[in-house]
Design an enzyme around this catalytic site. Sequence first.
Site, PDB file in Angstrom:
ATOM      1  N   PRO A 261      -0.557   2.432   0.655  1.00 26.73           N
ATOM      2  CG  PRO A 261      -2.476   3.097   1.787  1.00 26.73           C
ATOM      3  CD  PRO A 261      -1.092   3.561   1.428  1.00 26.73           C
ATOM      4  CD  GLU A 262       2.229  -1.348  -3.561  1.00 30.23           C
ATOM      5  OE1 GLU A 262       2.066  -2.314  -4.326  1.00 30.23           O
ATOM      6  OE2 GLU A 262       3.346  -1.039  -3.098  1.00 30.23           O
TER       7      GLU A 262
ATOM      8  CE  LYS B 181      -0.849   2.213  -6.257  1.00 28.84           C
ATOM      9  NZ  LYS B 181       0.482   2.628  -5.788  1.00 28.84           N
TER      10      LYS B 181
ATOM     11  CG  HIS C  73      -2.575  11.364  12.715  1.00 32.34           C
ATOM     12  ND1 HIS C  73      -1.770  12.385  12.248  1.00 32.34           N
ATOM     13  CD2 HIS C  73      -1.866  10.720  13.682  1.00 32.34           C
ATOM     14  CE1 HIS C  73      -0.613  12.358  12.906  1.00 32.34           C
ATOM     15  NE2 HIS C  73      -0.652  11.365  13.772  1.00 32.34           N
TER      16      HIS C  73
ATOM     17  NE  ARG D 159       4.859   9.918   5.279  1.00 30.77           N
ATOM     18  CZ  ARG D 159       5.832   9.348   4.566  1.00 30.77           C
ATOM     19  NH1 ARG D 159       5.813   8.038   4.356  1.00 30.77           N
ATOM     20  NH2 ARG D 159       6.806  10.070   4.066  1.00 30.77           N
TER      21      ARG D 159
ATOM     22  NE  ARG E 221       9.022   3.311  -4.278  1.00 33.07           N
ATOM     23  CZ  ARG E 221       7.701   3.118  -4.396  1.00 33.07           C
ATOM     24  NH1 ARG E 221       7.057   3.564  -5.471  1.00 33.07           N
ATOM     25  NH2 ARG E 221       7.026   2.478  -3.453  1.00 33.07           N
TER      26      ARG E 221
END
Length: 275
Positions: free
Chosen positions: A2-3, A58, A95, A114, A265
Amino acid sequence: MPELPEVETTLRGIAPHIEGKTVEAVVLRQLKLRWQINPDLGEILSGRQVLSCGRRAKYLLIRFQTGVLLIHLGMSGSLRIFTPSDGRIGRPDRHDHVDIVFSDGTVMRYRDPRKFGAILWYEGIEEHHPLLEKLGPEPLSEAFCADYLYARLKAQKRAVKLALMDNAVVVGVGNIYANESLFRAGISPHRPANRLKKKECALLVETVKAVLQRAIETGGSTLRDFVDSDGKSGYFQQEYTVYGRHNQPCPRCGGLVVKETLGQRGTFYCPNCQK
């Protein structure tokens, strides 16, 4: 990951449901995220009222009278809101690590497959938190302008894409949106940052703002795990011009989009259109 647009989308989704409400309980199913959650978080938050919600880079910021809860979504995190009007609250799976339960029955659930995210309680001055105090300006603010960017880049020899993704230069421009912004500005991601002219900095600022604003309007990008507070996917990925389009035609010139690695990247660009 997520950005900024995904985090802003999350903020706009949760704020109307929790601002002004009082925490009744916190259910902790997993403490080990990027940093361990304070096991006493339930005792700390119980009985406290949410004054406001915000975002810095963020980080989601949930503000209380004497402290702030910082939430980072990491690589795969999301926040989901369940309200009494929804009927039965969804059963948590493996999760779903944290539930914050409010006195009116609203539940804010943190999900992170994660486990690279973070939930941190802080009672100092918000701006002085070690994770926040050295951050650059917000990309959608007036502080991020051509004069500022030109001044920051003129002494930097590294690739402009790396500079653009540096949170000390400007926050929240992650890999997806750096690729998209540079394409729309016609600037090669490999160009040394100090080689950008003032007018190119102005154009880059303009495209960064436009790309991020459009991404927010479309609910962000959903590539793997991201969903908004209602459990819905974003759809900005449908408007990608270069990101994830290796060996596909450039929408501007018809040449092939190239993928290379820059700063570890994936970097997507059109060699014909970006100089």
